[in-house]
Write an enzyme that holds these catalytic residues in place. Structure first.
Site, mmCIF file in Angstrom:
data_model
loop_
_atom_site.group_PDB
_atom_site.id
_atom_site.type_symbol
_atom_site.label_atom_id
_atom_site.label_comp_id
_atom_site.label_asym_id
_atom_site.label_seq_id
_atom_site.Cartn_x
_atom_site.Cartn_y
_atom_site.Cartn_z
ATOM 1 N N CYS A 97 40.440 45.118 32.826
ATOM 2 C CA CYS A 97 40.268 46.566 32.893
ATOM 3 C C CYS A 97 41.614 47.285 32.723
ATOM 4 C CB CYS A 97 39.551 46.955 34.184
ATOM 5 S SG CYS A 97 38.671 48.511 33.996
ATOM 6 N N HIS A 119 34.686 43.726 33.838
ATOM 7 C CA HIS A 119 35.079 42.939 35.013
ATOM 8 C C HIS A 119 34.291 41.630 35.085
ATOM 9 C CE1 HIS A 119 37.453 46.059 37.163
ATOM 10 N NE2 HIS A 119 36.695 46.870 36.442
ATOM 11 N N GLU A 179 34.922 39.169 36.824
ATOM 12 C CA GLU A 179 34.954 38.605 38.183
ATOM 13 C C GLU A 179 33.704 38.916 38.999
ATOM 14 O OE1 GLU A 179 36.792 41.094 37.068
ATOM 15 O OE2 GLU A 179 37.195 42.613 38.606
HETATM 16 N N1 GLN Z 1 42.088 53.250 35.516
HETATM 17 C C1 GLN Z 1 41.430 52.669 34.388
HETATM 18 C C2 GLN Z 1 40.277 53.502 33.848
HETATM 19 O O1 GLN Z 1 39.717 54.305 34.552
HETATM 20 C C3 GLN Z 1 40.981 51.280 34.717
HETATM 21 C C4 GLN Z 1 40.042 51.190 35.862
HETATM 22 C C5 GLN Z 1 39.922 49.792 36.384
HETATM 23 O O2 GLN Z 1 40.820 48.976 36.219
HETATM 24 N N2 GLN Z 1 38.837 49.512 37.068
HETATM 25 O O3 GLN Z 1 39.931 53.358 32.716
#
Ligand code: GLN
Length: 535
Positions: free
Chosen positions: A385, A511, A513
């Site tokens: 992410c 994600h 995970e």
């Molecule tokens: N801050 C980033 C976004 O909003 C990534 C968010 C995250 O890593 N969950 O795109």
């Protein structure tokens, strides 16, 4: 319609006893006997959902496939049971009150005075029973957050009291308490347990089964004493002794006959049920415990002081290391302190690096320094992410030469935002908030490493973010060997990037995970650990 059975797990004496693990372990054992089971968490705080909670206070925010930002215990449930949970599996006091207030505003209560009993308790009961009937479950195991005696959990305990009357034998209460060991006296003490069972009784609830958390074995004699004082059968007093890995707990609880006692108390004939089939689970635990050789992984992020903030990533790494017969040696590294100058020293000896998800500016420079180091030195690296977004920024700055490359989240003034809000994503942002939440499809490019890892073209993974890779730079990235190997075709968004000159350098906007489980470790983590081992 099935005769769904409802089991409640409450906690006494202190928090952090591992109610979630006991609830998940019981779920696992019943599931391994062939029953259809789901776990639910009731959280006593006023927040509508845990999405806005600081990870330092509450640990990781877990995301379900249907896009609910939930308590991290749902992660345990999925990892143990290997079945997906949904929004209905996690309810907070805030949501209960919001529903009741909405009904009041709509006039549903026909002018009645709206009160905790019966309106709040009815709403709580509705949320519990609805989950059971929704998918025809044999068992719904509901964990009540907090500790018995807290003001916050009173309406939940009251709901359990009522449900017991309504459901009779189809309702059962497991109470988890703590038996401290006084080193000076060399004695285990049951008094706090007696008091917490009494506190429950004062609220009209009698526990059926007591699980005692302990650091030392509890004798039969002591179990009998607890049974006598607490109004339960001696066979229903069992211990949950400290273990090096939480994945041992279901096996220990099987030894203590937790599943058998539950079934007997709920009217099953044990001879007509099959024993819990735990072969695959045991195979995993043995691999985990027998692995001797270490694999050294660094997790670079900004919430490292509280490992619970990265719970699912850490568990995914544990699953994948055990799968590869290695013992995970994990270093949590605070990104704030990392610079191009000290990076070599701080990351030396790591066989693989993960750059963590996150929000906002803090720690970003350290993440960029980490990625430059990993990319230039060909160290296996997974960006998740924000970690993937950082990969694109580092690449744009150091390979493409856009010195001011950045993400709109961090700097809105720069002309080279390689991470931005895309027109394409407008339709898929959740209502109210502005995040892309839950599972979305992704198509992997044949011949890419990602395709090779998943071994299929079409995958679906969970998201929780606002910003996206800026498609304007796609061609330039790809010409320079940072390929976009996973795409959401519906919305034309980049989901996976990989740097082809390196052995293993992959960034994912989603994600992975959240969907790694004990019997089904996630292929990306398995492959990442394998690459780290192979060096
Ligand atoms: N801050 C980033 C976004 O909003 C990534 C968010 C995250 O890593 N969950 O795109």
């Amino acid at each position: 319609m099935k005769d769904t059975k409802y089991i409640f797990v409450t906690g006494g004496v202190t928090s952090s006893l591992g109610k979630g693990i006991i609830a998940a372990s019981l779920g696992k054992l019943l599931q391994a006997r062939g029953f259809k089971v789901t776990n639910q968490k009731l959280d006593p705080y006023i927040n509508i959902d845990p999405g806005t909670l600081n990870p330092y206070e509450h640990g990781e925010c877990y995301v379900t496939v249907d896009g609910h930002e939930s308590d991290l215990d749902l992660g345990h449930y999925e990892r143990f049971l290997n079945v997906e949970t949904h929004k209905a599996n996690n309810v907070t006091t805030g949501r209960i009150y919001q529903n009741v207030i909405n009904k009041e505003r709509r006039g549903d209560y026909l002018g009645k005075t709206v009160q905790i009993i019966p309106h709040i308790t009815d709403e709580i009961k509705r949320n519990i029973k609805q989950l059971g009937s929704q998918s025809d479950f044999d068992f719904v195991i509901t964990e009540i957050g907090g500790t018995v005696g807290d003001i916050e959990s009173l309406p939940y305990i009251e709901s359990v009291r009522q449900l017991r009357w309504e459901l009779g034998r189809n309702c059962l209460i497991v109470h988890l308490t703590y038996v401290p060991y006084l080193a000076a006296a060399k004695e285990l003490k049951t008094k706090p347990t007696q008091h917490s069972v009494k506190a429950l009784q004062e609220q009209g609830v009698q526990a059926d089964i007591l699980v005692l958390r302990t650091e030392h074995n509890i004798s039969q004699e002591m179990r009998k004493k607890v049974a006598l004082f607490c109004n339960v059968e001696p066979s229903a007093v069992m211990q949950s002794i400290d273990v090096p890995t939480i994945y041992r707990v279901p096996l220990n609880m099987q030894q203590e006959k937790l599943d058998e006692v539950v079934l007997t108390k709920m009217g099953f004939d044990l001879d007509k049920t099959q024993p819990a089939k735990m072969d695959k689970w045991i195979e995993f635990v043995e691999k985990l415990e027998n692995a001797k050789e270490e694999v050294r992984i660094g997790l670079v992020g900004k919430y490292v002081q509280l490992p619970d903030a990265y719970k699912s990533i850490i568990e995914s790494l544990i699953h994948a290391s055990a799968y590869n017969n290695k013992k995970l040696k994990l270093e949590l590294i605070l990104s704030d302190k990392l610079t191009d100058e000290n990076i070599q020293k701080k990351l030396s000896g790591l066989q693989g690096i993960i750059v963590a998800p996150g929000f906002g500016q803090r720690g970003m420079d350290g993440k960029l320094a980490t990625l430059k180091y990993a990319r230039e030195n060909d160290i296996p690296c997974l960006g998740i992410c924000l970690g993937m977004q950082a990969m694109t920024i580092e690449f744009a700055r150091n390979v493409l030469g856009y010195k001011d490359a950045n993400s709109t989240e961090i700097d809105t003034t720069t002309p080279h935002n390689v991470v931005d809000i895309m027109d394409e994503q407008k339709d898929i942002l959740n209502l109210g908030g502005s995040m892309r939440l839950g599972a979305f499809k992704c198509k992997l490019k044949k011949g890419s490493k990602a395709y090779d890892i998943y071994k299929k073209e079409n995958i679906s993974e969970r998201h929780r973010h606002r910003f996206e890779f800026n498609n304007k730079y796609k061609e330039e990235f790809e010409t320079n060997n940072m390929i976009c190997s996973g795409l959401n075709e519906e919305s034309n968004l980049v989901e996976v990037i990989e740097y082809t000159p390196n052995k293993w350098y992959i960034g994912v906007q989603f994600h992975p995970e959240y969907s790694s489980t004990v019997v089904n470790p996630h292929p990306l983590f398995i492959s990442f650990i394998k690459a780290a081992i192979e060096g």
